[in-house]
Design a protein around this motif. Structure first.
Motif, PDB file in Angstrom:
ATOM      1  N   ILE A   6     -17.534  -0.131  27.416  1.00 18.09           N
ATOM      2  CA  ILE A   6     -16.906   0.721  28.437  1.00 18.09           C
ATOM      3  C   ILE A   6     -15.393   0.542  28.431  1.00 18.09           C
ATOM      4  CG2 ILE A   6     -16.706   1.125  30.924  1.00 18.09           C
ATOM      5  CD1 ILE A   6     -19.654   0.338  31.176  1.00 18.09           C
ATOM      6  N   ALA A   7     -14.933  -0.708  28.319  1.00 14.17           N
ATOM      7  CA  ALA A   7     -13.494  -0.985  28.341  1.00 14.17           C
ATOM      8  C   ALA A   7     -12.774  -0.345  27.160  1.00 14.17           C
ATOM      9  CB  ALA A   7     -13.252  -2.490  28.349  1.00 14.17           C
ATOM     10  N   THR A   8     -13.421  -0.321  25.995  1.00 13.74           N
ATOM     11  CA  THR A   8     -12.785   0.277  24.821  1.00 13.74           C
ATOM     12  C   THR A   8     -12.723   1.797  24.915  1.00 13.74           C
ATOM     13  OG1 THR A   8     -14.928   0.173  23.679  1.00 13.74           O
ATOM     14  CG2 THR A   8     -13.373  -1.606  23.253  1.00 13.74           C
ATOM     15  N   VAL A   9     -13.809   2.408  25.386  1.00 15.84           N
ATOM     16  CA  VAL A   9     -13.809   3.871  25.540  1.00 15.84           C
ATOM     17  C   VAL A   9     -12.827   4.285  26.627  1.00 15.84           C
ATOM     18  CG1 VAL A   9     -15.232   5.880  26.116  1.00 15.84           C
ATOM     19  CG2 VAL A   9     -16.177   4.065  24.700  1.00 15.84           C
ATOM     20  N   ALA A  10     -12.619   3.426  27.620  1.00 15.77           N
ATOM     21  CA  ALA A  10     -11.658   3.727  28.685  1.00 15.77           C
ATOM     22  C   ALA A  10     -10.240   3.870  28.145  1.00 15.77           C
ATOM     23  CB  ALA A  10     -11.705   2.635  29.756  1.00 15.77           C
ATOM     24  N   LYS A  11      -9.972   3.244  27.004  1.00 15.54           N
ATOM     25  CA  LYS A  11      -8.654   3.397  26.381  1.00 15.54           C
ATOM     26  C   LYS A  11      -8.434   4.845  25.955  1.00 15.54           C
ATOM     27  CE  LYS A  11      -4.816   1.630  24.645  1.00 15.54           C
ATOM     28  NZ  LYS A  11      -3.797   0.941  25.461  1.00 15.54           N
ATOM     29  N   LEU A  12      -9.498   5.510  25.489  1.00 15.90           N
ATOM     30  CA  LEU A  12      -9.396   6.918  25.113  1.00 15.90           C
ATOM     31  C   LEU A  12      -9.086   7.775  26.341  1.00 15.90           C
ATOM     32  CD1 LEU A  12     -12.493   7.175  22.715  1.00 15.90           C
ATOM     33  CD2 LEU A  12     -10.139   6.543  22.149  1.00 15.90           C
ATOM     34  N   ALA A  13      -9.763   7.451  27.457  1.00 14.05           N
ATOM     35  CA  ALA A  13      -9.511   8.194  28.697  1.00 14.05           C
ATOM     36  C   ALA A  13      -8.078   7.989  29.173  1.00 14.05           C
ATOM     37  CB  ALA A  13     -10.508   7.750  29.774  1.00 14.05           C
ATOM     38  N   TYR A  14      -7.555   6.783  28.994  1.00 14.60           N
ATOM     39  CA  TYR A  14      -6.174   6.498  29.393  1.00 14.60           C
ATOM     40  C   TYR A  14      -5.184   7.284  28.546  1.00 14.60           C
ATOM     41  CZ  TYR A  14      -1.834   3.927  30.151  1.00 14.60           C
ATOM     42  OH  TYR A  14      -0.528   3.592  30.430  1.00 14.60           O
ATOM     43  N   TRP A  15      -5.439   7.403  27.251  1.00 11.84           N
ATOM     44  CA  TRP A  15      -4.557   8.182  26.387  1.00 11.84           C
ATOM     45  C   TRP A  15      -4.530   9.648  26.806  1.00 11.84           C
ATOM     46  CZ3 TRP A  15      -6.599   5.697  21.253  1.00 11.84           C
ATOM     47  CH2 TRP A  15      -5.881   4.507  21.018  1.00 11.84           C
ATOM     48  N   ILE A  16      -5.690  10.156  27.225  1.00 13.16           N
ATOM     49  CA  ILE A  16      -5.743  11.557  27.676  1.00 13.16           C
ATOM     50  C   ILE A  16      -4.920  11.715  28.952  1.00 13.16           C
ATOM     51  CG2 ILE A  16      -7.269  13.359  28.568  1.00 13.16           C
ATOM     52  CD1 ILE A  16      -9.452  12.218  26.757  1.00 13.16           C
ATOM     53  N   TYR A  17      -5.057  10.757  29.872  1.00 12.39           N
ATOM     54  CA  TYR A  17      -4.311  10.840  31.133  1.00 12.39           C
ATOM     55  C   TYR A  17      -2.804  10.762  30.890  1.00 12.39           C
ATOM     56  CZ  TYR A  17      -2.342   9.546  35.609  1.00 12.39           C
ATOM     57  OH  TYR A  17      -1.555   9.497  36.730  1.00 12.39           O
ATOM     58  N   SER A  18      -2.383   9.829  30.027  1.00 13.83           N
ATOM     59  CA  SER A  18      -0.954   9.626  29.781  1.00 13.83           C
ATOM     60  C   SER A  18      -0.389  10.604  28.752  1.00 13.83           C
ATOM     61  CB  SER A  18      -0.706   8.193  29.312  1.00 13.83           C
ATOM     62  OG  SER A  18      -1.407   7.926  28.111  1.00 13.83           O
ATOM     63  N   LYS A  46     -17.396  10.206  31.650  1.00 13.53           N
ATOM     64  CA  LYS A  46     -18.187   9.268  32.444  1.00 13.53           C
ATOM     65  C   LYS A  46     -17.444   7.947  32.637  1.00 13.53           C
ATOM     66  CE  LYS A  46     -22.630   6.796  32.319  1.00 13.53           C
ATOM     67  NZ  LYS A  46     -23.882   6.599  31.535  1.00 13.53           N
ATOM     68  N   VAL A  47     -16.847   7.453  31.560  1.00  6.82           N
ATOM     69  CA  VAL A  47     -16.083   6.209  31.643  1.00  6.82           C
ATOM     70  C   VAL A  47     -14.857   6.390  32.530  1.00  6.82           C
ATOM     71  CG1 VAL A  47     -14.672   4.605  30.304  1.00  6.82           C
ATOM     72  CG2 VAL A  47     -16.902   5.306  29.448  1.00  6.82           C
ATOM     73  N   LYS A  48     -14.231   7.555  32.452  1.00 11.46           N
ATOM     74  CA  LYS A  48     -13.079   7.838  33.302  1.00 11.46           C
ATOM     75  C   LYS A  48     -13.438   7.697  34.781  1.00 11.46           C
ATOM     76  CE  LYS A  48     -12.381  11.903  34.510  1.00 11.46           C
ATOM     77  NZ  LYS A  48     -12.674  12.814  35.658  1.00 11.46           N
TER      78      LYS A  48
END
Length: 341
Positions: free
Chosen positions: A89-101, A139-141
């Motif tokens: 979950i923590a690794t996939v959350a990095k993808l969500a963070y890149w989308i947000y930023s 989902k992770v986001k």
């Protein structure tokens, strides 16, 4: 699309459990090979971490199936090895963070153009007809949303990192009440390992081995009176109790048998004294386990007096290397009495 990118299969549908099991079998076979079996626990730990790191890219690409994570026996967590489901979950959350930023990456631009179309990422809900991977990222986001305040990740000054996300997710798990005593900085590492295995009921005691047909009986090797379980070996065995009683006399402190690590943390006294009592108790567990293995391999067992002498030697050697500041007050008097005895 039957090809791979950086070792990861690229295909329009999610990986099945059968497809993922091939990679798991490769990881497990490396850990269980003949060379790894000869390694000690201390040597095996970096070996396992290295192999798991080789498969880290699979955790970053998408959420793995629950059945796949359960089969990853080498990624259950503990001893510095990351817990597979939280790490995923923590690794996939990095993808969500890149989308947000709106990171400067081609795929991020494509996502904003095709999927988001100007929508707010925080409140975005994926439609039903999108890919499984995109649904996982969304989902992770949602899982990580409470870690943000006003759009800022609150657990690292430079924004989201996989490490900070993993630590934040892991903090939600209930920490064992004996954690601080088992992993006390005063403890000798090999002692902490044995205690950790005992607290998690992970030792290969005869009661467990007898049930799977690996030994002829389940009698305790130290007393030969009762079935050898973890609780009996460390708390109820007459031999173990003799050692504990002698240690109590030496350190002038009552050491409870059941839930010893939990009650040890509640004992009155200074922080230094509580840490030292926990260190001594860990040493007791280690020596009991050592004597049990000595009986199994060499049919030799030391007397409780000799075991106490070994505990004193190991503990004082550790104290001299760890306490680099002058001890004053009641602790100084107590430690002086320990040295005399």
């Amino acid at each position: 699309m039957p090809f791979r990118y950086l070792g990861v299969p690229v295909q329009p549908t999610r990986l099945t459990k059968q497809e993922c099991s091939i990679r798991i079998e490769k990881m497990v076979s490396k850990i269980r090979n003949l060379g790894a079996r000869k390694l000690s626990y201390a040597e095996l730990k970096p070996f396992v971490i290295t192999i798991c790191g080789m498969e880290a890219l699979n955790f970053i690409v998408s959420l793995l199936l629950p059945g796949v994570l359960l089969r990853s026996q080498n990624k259950r967590g503990g001893l510095g090895i990351k817990k597979a489901d939280i790490w995923n979950i923590a690794t996939v959350a990095k993808l969500a963070y890149w989308i947000y930023s709106k990171a400067d990456r081609l795929w991020v631009r494509w996502v904003h153009q095709v999927y988001l179309e100007g929508s707010d990422w925080n409140s975005y809900k994926p439609p039903q007809d999108v890919s499984w991977t995109w649904k996982n990222i969304c989902k992770v986001k949602d899982i990580m949303s409470t870690g943000y305040i006003n759009g800022q990740w609150q657990h690292h000054e430079k924004g989201y990192t996989i490490r900070s996300g993993y630590e934040w997710l892991r903090a939600k798990d209930t920490k064992k009440p004996w954690y601080n005593q088992v992993w006390n900085q005063m403890n000798i590492p090999k002692h902490s390992l044995i205690t950790w295995m005992a607290m998690n009921k992970g030792m290969n005691v005869k009661d467990k081995l007898f049930k799977i047909g690996c030994c002829q009986d389940d009698k305790c090797l130290l007393c030969d009176l009762y079935p050898e379980t973890v609780d009996h070996l460390f708390f109820d065995c007459p031999y173990s109790r003799q050692i504990i009683r002698k240690v109590e006399t030496w350190c002038e402190s009552k050491i409870p048998f059941q839930n010893a690590m939990l009650r040890c943390s509640r004992k009155k006294g200074s922080t230094l004294k509580r840490k030292m009592i926990a260190m001594i108790l860990n040493a007791c567990y280690y020596q009991v386990c050592h004597q049990r293995n000595s009986v199994r391999v060499n049919q030799v067992m030391d007397s409780p007096e000799i075991v106490l002498k070994k505990i004193k030697e190991e503990c004082w050697s550790r104290i001299k290397g760890k306490i680099l500041f002058p001890v004053v007050g009641k602790d100084e008097k107590w430690m002086d009495r320990l040295m005399v005895r």
